[in-house]
Design a protein around this motif. Structure first.
Motif, PDB file in Angstrom:
ATOM      1  N   GLU A   6       0.836  -1.197   0.000  1.00 60.68           N
ATOM      2  CA  GLU A   6       0.000   0.000   0.000  1.00 60.68           C
ATOM      3  C   GLU A   6       0.870   1.245   0.000  1.00 60.68           C
ATOM      4  O   GLU A   6       1.978   1.243   0.543  1.00 60.68           O
ATOM      5  N   SER A   7       0.346   2.308  -0.566  1.00 61.61           N
ATOM      6  CA  SER A   7       1.044   3.586  -0.557  1.00 61.61           C
ATOM      7  C   SER A   7       0.018   4.709  -0.671  1.00 61.61           C
ATOM      8  O   SER A   7      -1.151   4.460  -0.991  1.00 61.61           O
ATOM      9  N   GLY A   8       0.483   5.927  -0.393  1.00 65.35           N
ATOM     10  CA  GLY A   8      -0.373   7.095  -0.582  1.00 65.35           C
ATOM     11  C   GLY A   8      -0.914   7.718   0.690  1.00 65.35           C
ATOM     12  O   GLY A   8      -1.563   8.759   0.637  1.00 65.35           O
ATOM     13  N   GLY A   9      -0.664   7.093   1.820  1.00 69.44           N
ATOM     14  CA  GLY A   9      -1.136   7.678   3.065  1.00 69.44           C
ATOM     15  C   GLY A   9      -0.331   8.907   3.450  1.00 69.44           C
ATOM     16  O   GLY A   9       0.680   9.231   2.826  1.00 69.44           O
ATOM     17  N   GLY A  10      -0.794   9.591   4.492  1.00 72.11           N
ATOM     18  CA  GLY A  10      -0.074  10.767   4.952  1.00 72.11           C
ATOM     19  C   GLY A  10      -0.947  11.668   5.792  1.00 72.11           C
ATOM     20  O   GLY A  10      -2.024  11.274   6.246  1.00 72.11           O
ATOM     21  N   LEU A  11      -0.465  12.888   5.977  1.00 68.81           N
ATOM     22  CA  LEU A  11      -1.165  13.899   6.755  1.00 68.81           C
ATOM     23  C   LEU A  11      -1.832  14.883   5.799  1.00 68.81           C
ATOM     24  O   LEU A  11      -1.182  15.391   4.872  1.00 68.81           O
ATOM     25  N   ARG A  19      -5.043   9.828  -2.280  1.00 62.18           N
ATOM     26  CA  ARG A  19      -5.315   8.653  -3.096  1.00 62.18           C
ATOM     27  C   ARG A  19      -4.422   7.518  -2.634  1.00 62.18           C
ATOM     28  O   ARG A  19      -3.196   7.632  -2.709  1.00 62.18           O
ATOM     29  N   LEU A  20      -5.038   6.466  -2.153  1.00 60.95           N
ATOM     30  CA  LEU A  20      -4.304   5.285  -1.725  1.00 60.95           C
ATOM     31  C   LEU A  20      -4.197   4.296  -2.889  1.00 60.95           C
ATOM     32  O   LEU A  20      -5.124   4.173  -3.685  1.00 60.95           O
ATOM     33  N   SER A  21      -3.072   3.602  -2.937  1.00 55.90           N
ATOM     34  CA  SER A  21      -2.868   2.555  -3.935  1.00 55.90           C
ATOM     35  C   SER A  21      -2.473   1.269  -3.237  1.00 55.90           C
ATOM     36  O   SER A  21      -1.849   1.301  -2.169  1.00 55.90           O
ATOM     37  N   CYS A  22      -2.811   0.165  -3.841  1.00 54.62           N
ATOM     38  CA  CYS A  22      -2.435  -1.145  -3.291  1.00 54.62           C
ATOM     39  C   CYS A  22      -2.109  -2.065  -4.459  1.00 54.62           C
ATOM     40  O   CYS A  22      -3.013  -2.478  -5.199  1.00 54.62           O
ATOM     41  N   ALA A  23      -0.839  -2.374  -4.599  1.00 52.82           N
ATOM     42  CA  ALA A  23      -0.387  -3.244  -5.681  1.00 52.82           C
ATOM     43  C   ALA A  23      -0.247  -4.674  -5.174  1.00 52.82           C
ATOM     44  O   ALA A  23       0.364  -4.906  -4.126  1.00 52.82           O
ATOM     45  N   ILE A  69     -13.608   3.763  -4.857  1.00 52.80           N
ATOM     46  CA  ILE A  69     -12.699   2.634  -5.044  1.00 52.80           C
ATOM     47  C   ILE A  69     -12.661   2.290  -6.529  1.00 52.80           C
ATOM     48  O   ILE A  69     -13.693   2.345  -7.219  1.00 52.80           O
ATOM     49  N   SER A  70     -11.489   1.945  -7.020  1.00 55.69           N
ATOM     50  CA  SER A  70     -11.355   1.543  -8.416  1.00 55.69           C
ATOM     51  C   SER A  70     -10.223   0.520  -8.517  1.00 55.69           C
ATOM     52  O   SER A  70      -9.458   0.335  -7.564  1.00 55.69           O
ATOM     53  N   ARG A  71     -10.143  -0.141  -9.649  1.00 51.84           N
ATOM     54  CA  ARG A  71      -9.091  -1.135  -9.821  1.00 51.84           C
ATOM     55  C   ARG A  71      -8.580  -1.103 -11.252  1.00 51.84           C
ATOM     56  O   ARG A  71      -9.317  -0.775 -12.185  1.00 51.84           O
ATOM     57  N   ASP A  72      -7.324  -1.455 -11.388  1.00 47.12           N
ATOM     58  CA  ASP A  72      -6.685  -1.611 -12.683  1.00 47.12           C
ATOM     59  C   ASP A  72      -6.183  -3.049 -12.732  1.00 47.12           C
ATOM     60  O   ASP A  72      -5.146  -3.364 -12.142  1.00 47.12           O
ATOM     61  N   LEU A  80      -8.005   3.868  -3.756  1.00 49.24           N
ATOM     62  CA  LEU A  80      -9.056   4.483  -2.965  1.00 49.24           C
ATOM     63  C   LEU A  80      -8.846   5.996  -3.025  1.00 49.24           C
ATOM     64  O   LEU A  80      -7.903   6.513  -2.418  1.00 49.24           O
ATOM     65  N   GLN A  81      -9.683   6.664  -3.793  1.00 51.71           N
ATOM     66  CA  GLN A  81      -9.646   8.116  -3.861  1.00 51.71           C
ATOM     67  C   GLN A  81     -10.500   8.656  -2.725  1.00 51.71           C
ATOM     68  O   GLN A  81     -11.698   8.345  -2.641  1.00 51.71           O
ATOM     69  N   MET A  82      -9.904   9.467  -1.876  1.00 50.46           N
ATOM     70  CA  MET A  82     -10.593   9.984  -0.699  1.00 50.46           C
ATOM     71  C   MET A  82     -10.651  11.504  -0.792  1.00 50.46           C
ATOM     72  O   MET A  82      -9.614  12.168  -0.784  1.00 50.46           O
ATOM     73  N   ASN A  83     -11.853  12.030  -0.895  1.00 48.47           N
ATOM     74  CA  ASN A  83     -12.067  13.470  -0.977  1.00 48.47           C
ATOM     75  C   ASN A  83     -12.835  13.964   0.236  1.00 48.47           C
ATOM     76  O   ASN A  83     -13.448  13.177   0.969  1.00 48.47           O
TER      77      ASN A  83
END
Length: 111
Positions: A6-11, A19-23, A69-72, A80-83
């Motif tokens: 997972e990546s994309g987390g933060g403050l 936007r979180l990603s999970c490969a 949520i979306s997938r490729d 996971l796009q979080m707005n």
């Protein structure tokens, strides 16, 4: 064996976006449902969103209209796009592939 990174987390400030990603890698195929969960301090882990191999989605009431949520499948990646983030969205977010879990990524919403 399946590995999830997972990546994309933060403050981020309230009202902001992440936007979180999970490969996924390893023994994977495109026909497995994917999901995002989260766990806030002192709270139970909760399901945030799911997506089937065909692209059907489902969301927790608390994030409907704000998260997508979306997938490729070609990249074996789920997003996971979080707005419009709120302080109550602060949690460790985990992605899943079937029964496999990622290590989690911290999302903190604070001013």
């Amino acid at each position: 064996q399946v590995q999830l990174v997972e990546s994309g987390g933060g403050l981020v400030q309230p009202g902001g976006s992440l936007r979180l990603s999970c490969a996924a890698s390893g023994s994977i195929g495109s026909g497995t449902a994917r999901a995002w969960y989260r766990q806030a301090p002192g709270k139970k882990r909760e399901l945030v969103a799911t997506i089937t191999s065909g692209g059907s989605t489902n969301y927790a009431d608390s994030v409907k209209g704000r998260f997508t949520i979306s997938r490729d499948n070609a990249k074996n990646t789920v997003y996971l796009q979080m707005n419009s983030l709120k302080p109550e969205d602060t949690a460790v977010y985990y992605c899943t592939y079937g029964n496999w879990w990622g290590q989690g990524t911290q999302v903190t919403v604070s001013s």
